[in-house]
Enzyme design. Structure first.
Site, short mmCIF file in Angstrom:
data_model
loop_
_atom_site.label_atom_id
_atom_site.label_comp_id
_atom_site.label_asym_id
_atom_site.label_seq_id
_atom_site.Cartn_x
_atom_site.Cartn_y
_atom_site.Cartn_z
N ARG A 103 0.81 -1.24 0.00
CA ARG A 103 0.00 0.00 0.00
C ARG A 103 0.83 1.27 0.00
O ARG A 103 0.48 2.25 -0.66
CB ARG A 103 -0.92 0.03 1.23
N CYS A 142 -9.33 -1.15 6.39
CA CYS A 142 -10.78 -0.95 6.51
C CYS A 142 -11.16 0.39 7.16
O CYS A 142 -11.97 1.15 6.61
CB CYS A 142 -11.40 -2.12 7.27
N GLN A 168 -13.77 -1.12 16.43
CA GLN A 168 -13.71 -2.02 15.28
C GLN A 168 -14.26 -3.41 15.58
O GLN A 168 -14.01 -3.98 16.64
CB GLN A 168 -12.26 -2.12 14.79
N GLY A 172 -12.93 -7.96 11.66
CA GLY A 172 -11.73 -7.29 11.12
C GLY A 172 -10.44 -7.99 11.50
O GLY A 172 -9.40 -7.72 10.90
N LYS A 197 -1.58 2.92 10.25
CA LYS A 197 -2.19 2.78 8.92
C LYS A 197 -3.20 3.90 8.68
O LYS A 197 -3.21 4.52 7.61
CB LYS A 197 -2.88 1.42 8.79
N ARG A 227 -10.82 -2.59 19.63
CA ARG A 227 -11.63 -3.73 19.16
C ARG A 227 -12.80 -3.91 20.12
O ARG A 227 -12.61 -3.92 21.34
CB ARG A 227 -10.75 -4.99 19.17
N HIS A 234 -17.33 -1.21 11.42
CA HIS A 234 -16.44 -0.39 12.24
C HIS A 234 -17.08 0.99 12.44
O HIS A 234 -17.51 1.64 11.48
CB HIS A 234 -15.09 -0.18 11.55
P1 NAP Z 1 -7.84 -14.59 7.47
O1 NAP Z 1 -9.26 -14.90 7.78
O2 NAP Z 1 -6.80 -14.98 8.46
O3 NAP Z 1 -7.49 -15.28 6.05
C1 NAP Z 1 -6.17 -15.34 5.57
C2 NAP Z 1 -6.08 -16.03 4.22
O4 NAP Z 1 -4.67 -16.15 3.87
C3 NAP Z 1 -6.62 -17.48 4.21
O5 NAP Z 1 -7.16 -17.78 2.94
C4 NAP Z 1 -5.37 -18.33 4.46
O6 NAP Z 1 -5.44 -19.63 3.88
C5 NAP Z 1 -4.31 -17.52 3.70
N1 NAP Z 1 -2.99 -17.76 4.28
C6 NAP Z 1 -2.60 -17.58 5.56
N2 NAP Z 1 -1.30 -17.96 5.72
C7 NAP Z 1 -0.90 -18.43 4.51
C8 NAP Z 1 0.32 -18.99 4.04
N3 NAP Z 1 1.40 -19.16 4.85
N4 NAP Z 1 0.41 -19.36 2.74
C9 NAP Z 1 -0.66 -19.19 1.93
N5 NAP Z 1 -1.86 -18.67 2.31
C10 NAP Z 1 -1.96 -18.30 3.59
O7 NAP Z 1 -7.62 -13.02 7.20
P2 NAP Z 1 -8.66 -11.90 6.65
O8 NAP Z 1 -9.29 -11.14 7.76
O9 NAP Z 1 -9.52 -12.55 5.62
O10 NAP Z 1 -7.67 -10.85 5.95
C11 NAP Z 1 -7.07 -11.11 4.70
C12 NAP Z 1 -6.23 -9.91 4.28
O11 NAP Z 1 -7.07 -8.77 4.10
C13 NAP Z 1 -5.18 -9.52 5.33
O12 NAP Z 1 -4.01 -9.09 4.67
C14 NAP Z 1 -5.86 -8.39 6.10
O13 NAP Z 1 -4.96 -7.54 6.71
C15 NAP Z 1 -6.63 -7.70 4.96
N6 NAP Z 1 -7.81 -6.93 5.37
C16 NAP Z 1 -8.73 -7.45 6.24
C17 NAP Z 1 -9.86 -6.70 6.61
C18 NAP Z 1 -10.89 -7.23 7.56
O14 NAP Z 1 -11.79 -6.43 7.95
N7 NAP Z 1 -10.84 -8.50 7.96
C19 NAP Z 1 -10.04 -5.45 6.07
C20 NAP Z 1 -9.11 -4.94 5.17
C21 NAP Z 1 -8.02 -5.70 4.84
P3 NAP Z 1 -5.84 -20.93 4.79
O15 NAP Z 1 -7.30 -20.81 5.10
O16 NAP Z 1 -5.53 -22.05 3.89
O17 NAP Z 1 -5.00 -20.87 6.02
#
Ligand code: NAP
Length: 354
Positions: A103, A142, A168, A172, A197, A227, A234
């Site tokens: 970013r 977010c 939040q 998230g 951020k 949180r 949020h």
């Molecule tokens: P999450 O639920 O922990 O999901 C993470 C994803 O990454 C899963 O598909 C996981 O696959 C994969 N992953 C994790 N470790 C890995 C590895 N070593 N090799 C390959 N794949 C791997 O996280 P999330 O909340 O969805 O967030 C995803 C991204 O979006 C993050 O970078 C976060 O900062 C960003 N984000 C999140 C939000 C929010 O509100 N949640 C908002 C803006 C941005 P497996 O299931 O196979 O482990």
């Protein structure tokens, strides 16, 4: 389209939104070695929406990118997103990423289409500098999306200083997120890296393109992030000092009339009104308002005088939709509508030009 991180919290919202998308279809998904090699439908699905059969049948790939289509969304954990997204961009893919890794790279656009669509100019610089045939385009953190949209609406009054405290939602933090014994009936006053951020990304988004990079906006931002035990949505309590005098009516009108390129182009995920103004003193609330307008609107309420900075108000946005998957989707729609991803132009291009 492809989707990196398809099994995570944000990844599942991408799947839900892409399942009904008029331009894009999901044909390729990837996640960690833990999930790769199985059918998507064999893995836990945590949303109330029905998982379409054709997506349930997709094989889950590793991050090697083999067979990935030209446009790939990324909802990867930051521990792996940076390297994987760069590798795909080098090979010619367009990556619309949610992850934080690229970013703040000076040649990577950090885009909210209503606010800074012109930052896509950076793509040319990015490809020349990095020798990539594709590109990485990112959406903000977010909480940053909601604050930056509100401040963009106030640009006519020159926002100078901002104090923001976020409340939040648990979603998230991804899945499984914060332990229930920590989060239930509690407030946790720290989210790693989140305050920085909000402060840095907002200034880049509101900044101007100068000589192939972004000159950040001069607004000063002090953020505190917490949180709270809310599932989705949020909330942010914002105080702002404006450089130009404005009445309450002028501020309300600036929020209500705020719109940008997505509305002008009629992009499929664009809400008619990106900012929805609430006049009731008990709104907006995550449970009542976050899901409305497809989760793509930012809600503003309680606009009133602040004895310290001049004005204060409350913001709310859906962190998984406008704050994550929907943000990247709108970025990708903008790329297509602007002709950067010409091969994906729908035939005929179903967007209004008036
Ligand atoms: P999450 O639920 O922990 O999901 C993470 C994803 O990454 C899963 O598909 C996981 O696959 C994969 N992953 C994790 N470790 C890995 C590895 N070593 N090799 C390959 N794949 C791997 O996280 P999330 O909340 O969805 O967030 C995803 C991204 O979006 C993050 O970078 C976060 O900062 C960003 N984000 C999140 C939000 C929010 O509100 N949640 C908002 C803006 C941005 P497996 O299931 O196979 O482990």
């Amino acid at each position: 389209m492809g989707l990196l991180g398809a099994t995570g919290a944000v990844g599942q919202h991408f799947v839900r939104l892409l399942a009904n998308h008029p331009w894009f279809g999901l044909t390729w998904v990837a996640a960690s070695e833990r999930s790769a090699g199985r059918r998507y439908g064999e893995l836990p699905w945590r949303l109330a929406a029905t998982l379409p059969e054709e997506i349930a049948a997709l094989p889950v790939h590793t991050l090697d990118g083999e067979g990935a289509p030209e446009l790939v969304f990324s909802a990867l954990d930051a521990s792996v997103a940076g390297e994987c997204e760069a590798r795909l961009a080098e090979r010619g893919h367009w990556v619309a990423s949610n992850a934080r890794n690229h970013r703040m790279d000076p040649s990577v656009p950090l885009v909210i289409p209503e606010v800074n669509a012109e930052h896509l100019e950076l793509v040319e610089q990015q490809r020349a500098e990095k020798g990539w045939r594709g590109a990485v385009v990112t959406n903000p953190n977010c909480s940053t999306v909601f604050l930056a949209m509100a401040l963009a609406a106030l640009r006519p009054f020159s926002p100078r200083r901002v104090a923001v405290t976020t409340m939040q939602a648990l979603s998230g933090a991804g899945y499984p997120g914060v332990a229930s014994l920590d989060s239930a009936a509690n407030v946790i006053p720290h989210i790693e890296g989140e305050e920085e951020k909000l402060e840095r990304e907002t200034r880049k988004i509101l900044g101007t393109v100068e000589g192939g990079s972004i000159a950040p906006h001069a607004v000063q931002i002090s953020a505190q992030t917490t949180r709270v035990p809310v599932l989705d949505g949020h909330t942010e309590a914002v105080s702002v000092e404006l450089g130009r005098a404005a009445s309450r009516e002028e501020i309300l009108a600036a929020f209500a009339e705020f719109a940008g390129e997505p509305q002008a182009l009629g992009l499929p995920s664009a809400p008619a009104h990106p900012i929805v103004v609430h006049e009731r003193a008990d709104r907006p609330q995550p449970r009542l308002d976050a899901e409305t307008h497809g989760g793509m609107a930012v809600h503003v309420g309680r606009v009133r005088a602040c004895p310290v900075l001049g004005w204060k108000f409350v913001l709310l946005g859906h962190n998984m939709v406008r704050g994550a998957a929907g943000a990247a989707l709108l970025n990708a729609e903008l790329l297509v509508a602007r002709g950067l991803l010409a091969s994906l132009l729908p035939e005929p291009l179903a967007i209004a030009r008036d």
